[in-house]
Scaffold this active site. Structure first.
Site, PDB file in Angstrom:
ATOM      1  CG  HIS A  18     105.094  47.585  30.343  1.00 44.31           C
ATOM      2  ND1 HIS A  18     105.232  48.681  29.512  1.00 44.31           N
ATOM      3  CD2 HIS A  18     105.346  48.025  31.603  1.00 44.31           C
ATOM      4  CE1 HIS A  18     105.570  49.737  30.235  1.00 44.31           C
ATOM      5  NE2 HIS A  18     105.636  49.367  31.504  1.00 44.31           N
ATOM      6  CB  CYS A  19     101.688  46.619  25.443  1.00 47.18           C
ATOM      7  SG  CYS A  19     103.406  46.428  24.936  1.00 47.18           S
ATOM      8  CB  ILE A  20      97.444  44.787  27.809  1.00 46.74           C
ATOM      9  CG1 ILE A  20      97.917  43.795  28.866  1.00 46.74           C
ATOM     10  CG2 ILE A  20      97.808  44.303  26.409  1.00 46.74           C
ATOM     11  CD1 ILE A  20      97.233  42.426  28.778  1.00 46.74           C
TER      12      ILE A  20
END
Length: 341
Positions: A330-332
């Site tokens: 999700h962070c990337i």
């Protein structure tokens, strides 16, 4: 004009990512760096099965990116410091007519971390807004996309240790943060979780991003990272978070259904207690790109829960090279909602 951030399970136009470049996050070990590049590319290639993907690439990393990305992934070249698009890129919103906007949060390296540089990353929100043809909506709030999670109907999950972080927003109060979240993403109900996962408070962490612990799967339904081993410090953390969620109501006045996503069995790596979780996943049109941790039973169990929660195909990718660097799938990534009505 009212801007609203659609839920991540709403129809999407495309996924935005940033490709790894040489620097502190990538590391000095050549094999480890290649493993990270391969993992970022694997996420992009998997998402491209479901919808268009655009990868922003620093000029220094174009050759590495082209060697790994499928022909379905579009490349845009722009200077980068780091490569966590959820945090450095814009948060996309829509107005009442379905016009696309891009909230450009102020970015300062997750609270001015000593190891971080962010002069170029702070410009990526405006760059991506322009490439997407979105209305640019600058915000003075120091915030990152991983620090918020919405239900698409006015409810947002945040943590007290991110938006109220004195290294991010030294003069912030809950009232001021809530006002800005209403102005930018249409949040009419902010649910304040007390904190994030334990490892997220180490030097390379974000000090409590909500996307490592909880996600809306539907209005009124929250997926919650669940650590059931008392030997892990997050055993107490997730119970503290669950207690807040059980008392909360959303923007529509509903009590929340909580679905536990059990953690993998691994408790520690060479750096200490892990923050391996399945809450940090990417929802795409017709699918979910989920983190895997090399534990077939736990990975399959999580994929089954996610498939049932979303009613979509789940693709699991070994995300350990991402988690080693401080985040997850999700962070990337950052979703761009489908404009229009």
């Amino acid at each position: 004009m009212t801007w609203t951030m659609p839920a991540e399970f709403a129809p999407q136009e495309r996924i935005w990512m940033a490709f790894p470049r040489v620097g502190n996050t990538l590391g000095d070990d050549a094999d480890s760096a290649d493993e990270a590049r391969d993992t970022w590319a694997a996420v992009a290639n998997a998402a491209a099965r479901f919808e268009p993907v655009t990868m922003v690439v620093d000029p220094s990393a174009v050759t590495e990116a082209r060697a790994r990305l499928s022909a379905d992934v579009e490349i845009e070249i722009a200077p980068l410091d780091d490569f966590w698009m959820r945090d450095i890129g814009p948060t996309f919103v829509l107005d009442e007519a379905g016009t696309l906007g891009a909230v450009d949060w102020t970015f300062n390296g997750w609270g001015a971390n000593a190891w971080a540089t962010w002069e170029r990353d702070d410009r990526i929100g405006a760059t991506v807004a322009g490439l997407a043809g979105a209305t640019h909506l600058p915000s003075p709030l120091v915030n990152e996309g991983g620090g918020i999670h919405v239900d698409g109907e006015g409810t947002v999950l945040v943590t007290e240790t991110v938006q109220l972080d004195p290294r991010r927003n030294p003069y912030a109060t809950k009232e001021r943060v809530e006002w800005e979240l209403q102005r930018t993403i249409g949040a009419t109900k902010v649910i304040w979780l007390p904190r994030g996962l334990t490892r997220d408070y180490e030097s390379a962490g974000t000090r409590g991003h909500v996307d490592m612990v909880a996600a809306f799967a539907a209005p009124g339904r929250v997926l919650l990272h669940w650590q059931d081993d008392p030997a892990h410090p997050d055993y107490g953390v997730v119970r503290q978070i669950r207690a807040v969620l059980e008392e909360a109501t959303d923007a529509a006045g509903r009590h929340l259904e909580i679905i536990e996503l059990p953690a993998p069995a691994t408790l520690r790596d060479e750096d200490g207690f892990v923050d391996w979780n399945y809450a940090n996943h990417l929802v795409v049109n017709g699918g979910v790109i989920a983190c895997g941790y090399g534990e077939p039973e736990a990975d399959a169990r999580a994929a089954g829960i996610l498939a049932e929660a979303y009613g979509r195909e789940v693709v699991t990718i070994d995300a350990r090279p991402i988690l080693q660097r401080g985040g997850g799938i999700h962070c990337i990534t950052q979703q761009q909602p489908r404009a229009g009505r």
